[in-house]
Design a protein around this motif. Sequence first.
Motif, PDB file in Angstrom:
ATOM      1  N   HIS A   1       0.827  -1.207   0.000  1.00 30.17           N
ATOM      2  CA  HIS A   1       0.000   0.000   0.000  1.00 30.17           C
ATOM      3  C   HIS A   1       0.867   1.265   0.000  1.00 30.17           C
ATOM      4  CE1 HIS A   1       0.698  -0.714   4.341  1.00 30.17           C
ATOM      5  NE2 HIS A   1       0.604   0.607   4.457  1.00 30.17           N
ATOM      6  N   VAL A   2       2.064   1.181   0.576  1.00 33.63           N
ATOM      7  CA  VAL A   2       2.975   2.327   0.546  1.00 33.63           C
ATOM      8  C   VAL A   2       3.509   2.526  -0.867  1.00 33.63           C
ATOM      9  CG1 VAL A   2       5.151   3.252   1.404  1.00 33.63           C
ATOM     10  CG2 VAL A   2       3.600   2.055   2.966  1.00 33.63           C
ATOM     11  N   ARG A   3       3.863   1.438  -1.539  1.00 33.67           N
ATOM     12  CA  ARG A   3       4.372   1.519  -2.906  1.00 33.67           C
ATOM     13  C   ARG A   3       3.305   2.077  -3.856  1.00 33.67           C
ATOM     14  NH1 ARG A   3       6.680  -4.140  -4.577  1.00 33.67           N
ATOM     15  NH2 ARG A   3       7.606  -2.898  -6.241  1.00 33.67           N
ATOM     16  N   LEU A   4       2.055   1.686  -3.616  1.00 37.28           N
ATOM     17  CA  LEU A   4       0.949   2.194  -4.432  1.00 37.28           C
ATOM     18  C   LEU A   4       0.861   3.711  -4.343  1.00 37.28           C
ATOM     19  CD1 LEU A   4      -1.891  -0.359  -3.614  1.00 37.28           C
ATOM     20  CD2 LEU A   4      -0.867   0.031  -5.845  1.00 37.28           C
ATOM     21  N   HIS A   5       0.907   4.199  -3.118  1.00 29.69           N
ATOM     22  CA  HIS A   5       0.736   5.634  -2.916  1.00 29.69           C
ATOM     23  C   HIS A   5       1.954   6.405  -3.429  1.00 29.69           C
ATOM     24  CE1 HIS A   5      -1.296   9.060  -1.144  1.00 29.69           C
ATOM     25  NE2 HIS A   5      -0.134   9.459  -0.629  1.00 29.69           N
ATOM     26  N   ASN A   6       3.121   5.881  -3.214  1.00 33.30           N
ATOM     27  CA  ASN A   6       4.326   6.571  -3.670  1.00 33.30           C
ATOM     28  C   ASN A   6       4.405   6.624  -5.198  1.00 33.30           C
ATOM     29  OD1 ASN A   6       5.098   6.943  -1.029  1.00 33.30           O
ATOM     30  ND2 ASN A   6       6.498   5.185  -0.986  1.00 33.30           N
ATOM     31  N   MET A   7       3.951   5.559  -5.840  1.00 30.91           N
ATOM     32  CA  MET A   7       4.040   5.498  -7.290  1.00 30.91           C
ATOM     33  C   MET A   7       3.070   6.463  -7.964  1.00 30.91           C
ATOM     34  SD  MET A   7       5.735   4.185  -9.709  1.00 30.91           S
ATOM     35  CE  MET A   7       6.584   2.926  -8.738  1.00 30.91           C
ATOM     36  N   THR A   8       1.903   6.670  -7.368  1.00 36.57           N
ATOM     37  CA  THR A   8       0.870   7.518  -7.968  1.00 36.57           C
ATOM     38  C   THR A   8       0.842   8.922  -7.385  1.00 36.57           C
ATOM     39  OG1 THR A   8      -0.781   6.766  -6.355  1.00 36.57           O
ATOM     40  CG2 THR A   8      -0.586   5.514  -8.410  1.00 36.57           C
ATOM     41  N   GLY A   9       1.451   9.118  -6.234  1.00 35.04           N
ATOM     42  CA  GLY A   9       1.387  10.422  -5.589  1.00 35.04           C
ATOM     43  C   GLY A   9      -0.011  10.761  -5.112  1.00 35.04           C
ATOM     44  N   GLY A  10      -0.894   9.770  -5.060  1.00 35.80           N
ATOM     45  CA  GLY A  10      -2.257  10.015  -4.626  1.00 35.80           C
ATOM     46  C   GLY A  10      -3.116  10.699  -5.671  1.00 35.80           C
ATOM     47  N   ARG A  11      -2.601  10.885  -6.882  1.00 38.36           N
ATOM     48  CA  ARG A  11      -3.394  11.511  -7.942  1.00 38.36           C
ATOM     49  C   ARG A  11      -4.496  10.550  -8.383  1.00 38.36           C
ATOM     50  NH1 ARG A  11       1.853  12.971  -8.467  1.00 38.36           N
ATOM     51  NH2 ARG A  11       2.316  15.201  -8.807  1.00 38.36           N
ATOM     52  N   PRO A  12      -5.750  10.992  -8.337  1.00 32.44           N
ATOM     53  CA  PRO A  12      -6.874  10.086  -8.639  1.00 32.44           C
ATOM     54  C   PRO A  12      -6.763   9.402  -9.992  1.00 32.44           C
ATOM     55  CG  PRO A  12      -7.681  12.096  -7.626  1.00 32.44           C
ATOM     56  CD  PRO A  12      -6.225  12.310  -7.866  1.00 32.44           C
ATOM     57  N   LEU A  13      -6.407  10.162 -11.056  1.00 30.41           N
ATOM     58  CA  LEU A  13      -6.318   9.550 -12.379  1.00 30.41           C
ATOM     59  C   LEU A  13      -5.214   8.504 -12.427  1.00 30.41           C
ATOM     60  CD1 LEU A  13      -7.204   9.370 -15.304  1.00 30.41           C
ATOM     61  CD2 LEU A  13      -5.649  11.257 -15.841  1.00 30.41           C
ATOM     62  N   ALA A  14      -4.085   8.802 -11.814  1.00 30.37           N
ATOM     63  CA  ALA A  14      -2.982   7.841 -11.792  1.00 30.37           C
ATOM     64  C   ALA A  14      -3.377   6.583 -11.037  1.00 30.37           C
ATOM     65  CB  ALA A  14      -1.749   8.488 -11.155  1.00 30.37           C
ATOM     66  N   VAL A  15      -4.078   6.754  -9.917  1.00 32.51           N
ATOM     67  CA  VAL A  15      -4.533   5.598  -9.133  1.00 32.51           C
ATOM     68  C   VAL A  15      -5.481   4.744  -9.959  1.00 32.51           C
ATOM     69  CG1 VAL A  15      -5.829   4.869  -7.099  1.00 32.51           C
ATOM     70  CG2 VAL A  15      -4.211   6.770  -6.931  1.00 32.51           C
ATOM     71  N   VAL A  16      -6.428   5.382 -10.629  1.00 29.46           N
ATOM     72  CA  VAL A  16      -7.424   4.663 -11.424  1.00 29.46           C
ATOM     73  C   VAL A  16      -6.765   3.898 -12.564  1.00 29.46           C
ATOM     74  CG1 VAL A  16      -9.331   4.997 -13.045  1.00 29.46           C
ATOM     75  CG2 VAL A  16      -9.362   6.171 -10.853  1.00 29.46           C
ATOM     76  N   LEU A  17      -5.843   4.548 -13.266  1.00 28.97           N
ATOM     77  CA  LEU A  17      -5.175   3.885 -14.391  1.00 28.97           C
ATOM     78  C   LEU A  17      -4.297   2.734 -13.926  1.00 28.97           C
ATOM     79  CD1 LEU A  17      -4.158   6.983 -16.551  1.00 28.97           C
ATOM     80  CD2 LEU A  17      -5.977   5.343 -17.022  1.00 28.97           C
ATOM     81  N   LEU A  18      -3.591   2.929 -12.825  1.00 31.57           N
ATOM     82  CA  LEU A  18      -2.730   1.861 -12.318  1.00 31.57           C
ATOM     83  C   LEU A  18      -3.564   0.670 -11.860  1.00 31.57           C
ATOM     84  CD1 LEU A  18       0.088   0.891 -11.727  1.00 31.57           C
ATOM     85  CD2 LEU A  18       0.003   2.071  -9.524  1.00 31.57           C
TER      86      LEU A  18
END
Length: 718
Positions: free
Chosen positions: A64-81
């Motif tokens: 979960h830390v890697r997820l947040h670090n990779m996307t920066g919490g940006r909604p579009l980045a989270v959705v695409l990933l």
Amino acid sequence: MQDLHEGIPENNYWIQVERFLQKETTEFFEKWVTNKEQQGTSEVVNGKEEGKTGEGNNNTEPMHVRLHNMTGGRPLAVVLLCGLLKTKEYPIEWDKVFDHLKSKQSSRLENILTMCFDDLPHEIKSCFLYFAVLPMNTAIEANKLVCMWMAEGFLRPKDGKTMERLGKIYLKDLVARNLVKVVKRESFSGGPFVAVHHKVHSFLLLEAQEANFVEIHNGDDSPPLTNTRRLSLQNYTDKYAALANPLPKLRSILSTFQEDKGHEADNKEKRKGDGGKTKTVTSEVVQNEKDETAKTLEVVQNKKDKTASTSEVVQNEKDKTDETSEVVQNKKDKTASTWEVVKNEKDKNAKAKEGVVCHRILGSGMFQRLGQNVMTNRYKHIRQMLKESRFLRVINLQRIEIGEKLPSAISNAAQLQYLGVTACSLRSIPTAIGELKHLQTLDVRDTNVDKLPPSFWKIKTLRHVFGNYLILPKRVGNLKYLQTLESIKPDEKDGWDENTFKEMVNLQSLYLSDSSGNDGNLETVSSVISNPELLEYLEKLVLKVSKSNIRMNVFTSRSQRRLRAMALCGMLVVDQVPIPDFCVPNLTFLSLKGTDVSKAFIVAVGDLALLTDLILEEGTYKDEQLAFDDGKKFKSLKRLTLSCLEKLVTLVIGEKALVKLTHLVIKSYKKGFNVDVVDTGREYVKRLEVEDKELYDRIILGSAAKKLSDQLPASSST
């Protein structure tokens, strides 16, 4: 209708989405990607099995830390990933995705977009790139998009699946990956509609440019190259400039223009005359009431006429130095551009009156002052394109004027498979269209075309026909590949018979309208519906009649077993009591208007196990109370819409009824109308509290809920 409260319309507005916190990112990922029923998956996400997720992986950070670090919490980045990782069969593959993204030096979103695109199967990449031909923030009808993919050659029958079926599978894959978003639910207006995020669109433009996939003409002065294969017109100021030069290798030409916000007020005035619905309206000719001769007025501006030197002349957009323009008003042209005749009082010697032409570009809401020679030149560009671009496979012209008649030069595009001319003043299609032996799709919606030449109905490759109440002749060719007829009506003289639909064995969508009062037409439709060999694959059925009755066999015929959506407008004849069992087991959407049915019929509808949407409009229900009090009925109903039921006084929803209902929409009702519910904690009640306070205040805790009334707080009932 009197004494009716109009429901609050749907709100369309932007919502500012803040960056996700680490916890929110993890929760979103778990919801969209992980399968909690699969043992060990959630543990991997929480980092309990780190070290097992990849061979030689030295990562100590939990997932979960890697997820947040990779996307920066940006909604579009989270959705695409999430969409990307969802396609991976095993969580062990997630590490490879993260390691690859981490190795890139560009922005997070760009890395994710690039990897999402590269991860697509080869056959889907071209379909995804096709969104680049549309302007940014533009939604497109899914069925229309698939038809264009098919005409472009992106789809080929595979593994027993038709091209349409394969296109829908590809589109669903793009939606599942969160690369494409469904912006409007499926309906009889042609939905669902899909679109891409504006940042995804920008990425696609760059990819399309690198691959020479499409050339965008959006107002710049540079003409397209002669070797252009796909041309997308997206400018407003000069829509026709890109067609001035020869384009011999052109395969596809597309235009998509939105309404001009600067003329919203004018559009509202236009809609008042058609009940608020967007319709195609022909150009109105504004005549000078005081001048009876204005109906046949012909204004000719002569350069040599010194007495006309003070006349005001419409300037040619392409040649501003042109001081003269000829304006010819055709007496037979009832749909000509709007004319404003200005009389020059100073010039008493002028034999001809002077005029200013104001031509409305229909559907775009834009006004341009044009001379007749300007429009002639523009139509000339289109005719020239049709003559020289012999490899055209797709023509999709939306909200662009091509004249009232489609040029006969259309026959030169012998390879044409998709022809769409929509939202303009087009009135007629030439007989030459019959020479398009490969044509699969015709779309003339939102135009004035109501009749197609007989030669069109002889084209054997036809698969989809879209229009506004097109006349279907009594005799047509062998249309065994035809899947969509939207929408058609019979010829008033000839009507229909059983042989009209005899060869249409693969119909999937059928939209019929008949206001002639000819019972023979409805008898034909009834016999076609009852024939299991004709409509075996039918999935959508719309019947709109005004002077005849609809038979109950639309529900009881065994040929309707594949039917998923149905809309009926007209009196429904219930000739048997009790009502026979329905044979539409796959029906999920039902819309009724003017059927005048009773509670017994609604109860019978409740037995449809898969029904999720029920719409009851004006004249549908004739009783004062509509009750849903049986928990065994309407087990799957999620959306209930009531509109203009003038006799309805009370809506009752019992304790165990409509357990899956999430949306209750009541667009208009009497002042004394109320909703009798048991549990005010239901989701549809909470939605009403936010979306329609007026209706929410009419909710009462009815007699059916007396046993629970003491348990609920006083503020929960109104």
